[in-house]
Design an enzyme around this catalytic site. Structure first.
Site, PDB file in Angstrom:
ATOM      1  N   ASP A  70      41.613  46.776  37.996  1.00  0.00           N
ATOM      2  CA  ASP A  70      40.814  47.126  36.821  1.00  0.00           C
ATOM      3  C   ASP A  70      41.659  47.202  35.547  1.00  0.00           C
ATOM      4  OD1 ASP A  70      38.181  48.269  35.850  1.00  0.00           O
ATOM      5  OD2 ASP A  70      39.546  49.889  35.286  1.00  0.00           O
TER       6      ASP A  70
ATOM      7  N   GLU B 109      41.134  41.824  36.743  1.00  0.00           N
ATOM      8  CA  GLU B 109      40.058  42.061  35.792  1.00  0.00           C
ATOM      9  C   GLU B 109      40.725  42.021  34.427  1.00  0.00           C
ATOM     10  OE1 GLU B 109      37.074  44.399  33.318  1.00  0.00           O
ATOM     11  OE2 GLU B 109      38.852  45.399  34.062  1.00  0.00           O
TER      12      GLU B 109
HETATM   13  C1  GLC Z   1      36.874  47.945  33.473  1.00  0.00           C
HETATM   14  C2  GLC Z   1      35.536  48.222  34.113  1.00  0.00           C
HETATM   15  C3  GLC Z   1      34.683  48.992  33.162  1.00  0.00           C
HETATM   16  C4  GLC Z   1      35.374  50.284  32.792  1.00  0.00           C
HETATM   17  C5  GLC Z   1      36.796  50.024  32.300  1.00  0.00           C
HETATM   18  C6  GLC Z   1      37.598  51.292  32.275  1.00  0.00           C
HETATM   19  O1  GLC Z   1      36.774  47.125  32.379  1.00  0.00           O
HETATM   20  O2  GLC Z   1      34.940  47.024  34.502  1.00  0.00           O
HETATM   21  O3  GLC Z   1      33.412  49.235  33.688  1.00  0.00           O
HETATM   22  O4  GLC Z   1      34.650  50.938  31.802  1.00  0.00           O
HETATM   23  O5  GLC Z   1      37.488  49.140  33.143  1.00  0.00           O
HETATM   24  O6  GLC Z   1      37.920  51.677  33.576  1.00  0.00           O
END
Ligand code: GLC
Length: 625
Positions: A277, A319
């Site tokens: 993430d 991500e």
């Molecule tokens: C990522 C997640 C998102 C979240 C962010 C902070 O981008 O997909 O939903 O708000 O991380 O953890």
């Protein structure tokens, strides 16, 4: 010599149990010295580095010892490219929205199998912060499941059931930040010096301001700024996201070790894919945006090597919602084993597909595909239409579509229903005049016009809405990589209609596209005339054709075929097959530059005419006869 590769090998070997020693040592011999030198590059200047590295290797050995037999078998049997198969299809859902907890997900396995899912991404299910938690992305304990969703035992049971159904579980590894009630944060607040150093704690307001000068904002409306004043610390804590999400200090080797071992322990519970993430934010450097720093990539290379050492069947997924030219780096390079993530979200393609739909211009997608570099093999894009986050338009601003002008402001307004002729029922995300094109929220079906057509009782618009949804999924299924379905899209589920929203749900418009699965609505998926039946059957057809068509395999080559009309997107796969998408609401006569007259459309089994044509928002997946 202390810290020499021989000594490190001995340390590692000494910590291994007999039943794993020979296999683990062979892996160490292949990559141990590279791991050591990467970590030396990152942390070699830190005090007691050699001792730290020895401890880390012993910790890794401990995880190797505890890896369950069944998972060790996977490690040994799976080829490096196990995930690159044509029947790999991903599905993403929140546990509590898809089912009643982790046990409930077990009951939904037949549904996932009906779709052909091979990879299930369950959004955060580790113990989340009490109260607001950014949908579980503020984790207070990475080793425990959230009690509202089930126990760690339920998780292990679920992974076992999924495995026997041929489905790999993907879990979020929220490695950029912890919740402010994680035990490290709690200890830091009560004066624990070592834990304070787990975070970026700044005592000097002037320093905060110096950083802020070059930083962006992820949540400009609901969480402006990147720092939060914490009274007990008498300082500011770096909080890129919400004030209760404290950024971890990855320049501290103890953070690296703690997180790497946490990852391995979770892998031992049967998690096969880790969604890393917010990974671009891991390293901070004054005077920069503090994203995509070189050390982020070095950390990823080190984590990849650790996974290869202790759980080689496990995948890492980036991500990284960053611009097109910054995104491919997250795969790393094949040279000198510089690999990073096995998978990455193709977020630029996703945003481009939506822009193409609003503007009825397939050429926008064509430009992105043309520019996307080949991914190191094995490695794959995750091709998606929607996910639990907003559609972020910023990634298109920076060069992705530089040869053409894309009016992102208009696109953003369009999906909020604020442009003449808009059929969409979305909502802006974190947008104010200064951030006009930040993001858009809404379920695919609502953005594609299903809701407005249903309310208006307009059958023609309903038909177009269904075509739009299938068109976007058609693109995701045709692009090299792994296609991902966001929960509910397979049955055209609409926006969330919360009767009693929490303050978080009211403030953060992403909850618009986080509805509960309506199983009654989904039950009509076999009714061929219902919208859900049309969408489900359309998707199933594409999934089947993809599985059976070697040209559509994840690693089969792609190139863009020039089309005379900007409304069209045409891509050649595997050298022969040509997939054509009409993003416009009018029928188009095919020109001679796209010589597919008389070819067979494998979606419908029909032969296309000569000259050929394509209807509004239709697609053709063509093979020569
Ligand atoms: C990522 C997640 C998102 C979240 C962010 C902070 O981008 O997909 O939903 O708000 O991380 O953890």
């Amino acid at each position: 010599m202390k810290g020499s590769s021989g000594e490190l090998r001995n340390l590692f070997a000494g910590a291994l149990e007999d039943h794993v020693r020979s296999v683990a040592l062979a892996r160490f011999d292949a990559s141990g010295s590279r791991l050591a030198s990467r970590l030396r590059g990152l942390y070699g200047h830190c005090r007691e580095f050699d001792g730290w590295l020895g401890d880390l290797l012993q910790g890794i050995a401990g995880c190797v010892n505890l890896r369950p037999d069944e998972l060790r078998d996977l490690d040994e049997q799976r080829p490096a490219d196990w995930f690159m198969s044509s029947d790999m299809l991903a599905y993403s859902a929140y546990v509590d929205r898809f089912a009643s907890g982790l046990k409930g997900v077990v009951e939904k396995i037949p549904y996932l199998c009906e779709l052909g899912v091979g990879y299930l991404h369950l959004l955060p299910f580790h113990r989340a912060r009490a109260g607001e938690s950014d949908g579980g992305f503020a984790v207070s304990d990475y080793e425990e499941t959230d009690p509202t969703l089930g126990t760690t035992g339920d998780l292990e049971l679920l992974t076992a059931h999924l495995r026997s159904a041929g489905i790999s579980l993907c879990a979020d590894f929220v490695l950029n930040h912890t919740a402010d009630d994680h035990r490290w944060a709690v200890a830091a607040r009560s004066g624990d010096r070592l834990r304070r150093e787990f975070y970026h704690v700044l005592e000097d307001r002037a320093e905060v301001e110096r950083y802020e000068e070059s930083l962006g904002e992820v949540f400009p409306q609901t969480a402006p700024g990147n720092f939060t004043r914490v009274g007990e610390l008498d300082a500011w804590v770096w909080t890129t996201f919400y004030p209760y999400q404290w950024d971890l200090n990855w320049s501290n080797p103890d953070v690296f070790a703690a997180m790497a071992l946490t990852l391995l322990r979770n892998a031992n519970r049967g998690i096969e894919v880790f969604r890393l993430d917010s990974v671009p934010f891991l390293w901070k450097r004054i005077g920069t945006r503090c994203v995509n720093q070189p050390e982020v990539h070095e950390i990823l290379r080190a984590l990849r090597t650790i996974v290869a050492l202790a759980a080689p069947s496990v995948l890492l997924k980036a991500e990284a919602i960053v611009a097109a030219d910054e995104l491919p780096a997250y795969f790393g390079t094949a040279a000198d084993d510089g690999r990073e993530c096995h998978l990455a979200y193709h977020n630029v393609l996703m945003a481009a597909s939506w822009a193409a739909l609003a503007l009825q211009r397939g050429d926008i997608v064509a430009e992105v595909v043309r520019k996307a570099p080949a991914v190191p093999n094995p490695g794959a894009w995750l091709n998606y239409v929607r996910c639990h986050d907003d559609i972020g338009w910023g990634v298109l601003a920076a060069g992705a579509t530089s040869r053409m002008s894309v009016d992102l402001d208009r696109v953003s307004r369009f999906f909020c229903g604020d442009e003449p002729g808009s059929y969409a029922r979305g909502r802006a995300f974190q947008t104010e005049p200064a951030h006009r094109v930040h993001g858009t929220c809404g379920m695919t079906s609502a953005l594609a016009g299903l809701e407005s057509a249903t309310v208006a009782g307009d059958r023609q618009q309903l038909e177009l809405a269904i075509r739009r949804l299938l068109l976007l999924y058609g693109v995701a299924l045709c692009i090299p990589g792994i296609p991902l379905i966001y929960m509910g899209d397979e049955v055209a589920l609409g926006n969330s209609t919360l009767t009693d929203p929490s303050p978080e749900q009211t403030r953060d418009s992403r909850w618009l596209h986080r509805p509960r699965m309506d199983w009654q609505w989904a039950a009509a998926r076999h009714d061929p005339v219902s919208p859900q039946g049309r969408v489900f059957a359309g998707l199933q057809r594409m999934i089947t054709v993809r599985r059976e068509t070697p040209a559509l395999a994840p690693s089969s080559p792609i190139d863009v075929v020039p089309a005379a009309r900007p409304e069209l997107l045409a891509m050649r796969r595997g050298g022969t097959m040509v997939c054509v998408f009409n993003f416009s609401e009018g029928a188009i006569e095919g020109g001679p530059e796209l010589d597919v007259g008389g070819w067979k459309d494998v979606l419908t089994g029909r032969i296309v005419g000569k000259p050929w044509s394509i209807g509004p928002l239709e697609m053709r997946w063509l093979v020569p006869r």
